[in-house]
Design an enzyme around this catalytic site. Sequence first.
Site, PDB file in Angstrom:
ATOM      1  N   CYS A  96       0.844  -1.192   0.000  1.00  0.00           N
ATOM      2  CA  CYS A  96       0.000   0.000   0.000  1.00  0.00           C
ATOM      3  C   CYS A  96       0.882   1.246   0.000  1.00  0.00           C
ATOM      4  CB  CYS A  96      -0.903   0.000   1.231  1.00  0.00           C
ATOM      5  SG  CYS A  96      -1.866   1.525   1.408  1.00  0.00           S
ATOM      6  N   GLU A 126       2.722  -6.058   8.490  1.00  0.00           N
ATOM      7  CA  GLU A 126       3.109  -4.665   8.259  1.00  0.00           C
ATOM      8  C   GLU A 126       4.198  -4.244   9.230  1.00  0.00           C
ATOM      9  OE1 GLU A 126       1.457  -0.117   8.644  1.00  0.00           O
ATOM     10  OE2 GLU A 126      -0.025  -1.678   8.218  1.00  0.00           O
TER      11      GLU A 126
END
Length: 316
Positions: A96, A126
């Site tokens: 992202c 993440e």
Amino acid sequence: MDILLANPRGFCAGVNRAIQIVDRALELFGAPIYVRHEVVHNRHVVEDLRARGAIFVEELDEVPDAATVIFSAHGVPIAVREHAAARGLSVFDATCPLVTKVHMEVKKYSRDGMEMVLIGHAGHPEVEGTMGQVEEGMMYLVSNVSDVATLAPRNPDKLAYITQTTLSMDDTAEVIVALRSRFPLIEGPKKDDICYATQNRQDAVKSLAPDVDILLVVGAPNSSNSSRLAELGTRLGTQTHLIEDAQQLRREWFEGVGKIGISAGASAPESLVQEIMDTLRGWGARVPQEMPGVEEKVTFSLPLALIQAQTRREGA
């Protein structure tokens, strides 16, 4: 029973982009396409892509030579990129762009000789990707205010913080206050690292939860942003259930219920919400009502290498 739908809900721009990257790669190169980690945290999305030829792996050692591999939306450590390059794998990056923004902040702080504190949840991909942007020992992980009390940076005067993008806004704000109290010179990003979609969905739940008797959050248990929505609903005093699909609904939940609220995490497709509403209407619920909310217009472009590959194919 009335159904009130939170707005916004469901897919965010980063998730849409990640799924489109896998879709486009399958169209251009055919199966199999390898994806490191679940491209997004939703079982239904992953199963659909797997049925079309995506193979999900946890490590690049599982990817054969000369294969095409896609990095998930959560981002990867630098070592993973180096490993892929050393093997000559064809890579398309579905990280992202808002996670990439955090990685760029990390690199800036690192160039300035600063240690960093990452606010996030241990074990989340993440977090692993962000911590993997610097050498071991340069970044400390904290999950809550209690963790801040035990931090022991080498130089408290050269310290910066960054955050995972899918956290609870309220919890994160408390941790930042604790960090600034203990380390007055700590630096932070100019703009909040928690992504716009996470903020918008939490704001929508804050608005909706007090007005309903029960809140359903559609999302996977390993989805950070979905879990935070469910936690928020519970914290606001509303009976809340995190469910993956209509099969997990239990009729007894709705005995004596007048208003049902529904939200969905950023990795949950709207089709799952529709199936849940169909089931509820079969149990006597009325036509759903869309609640007012922020209109999201954010879009992210596909990786240049993938666009170029498609252009070459169309020109052939």
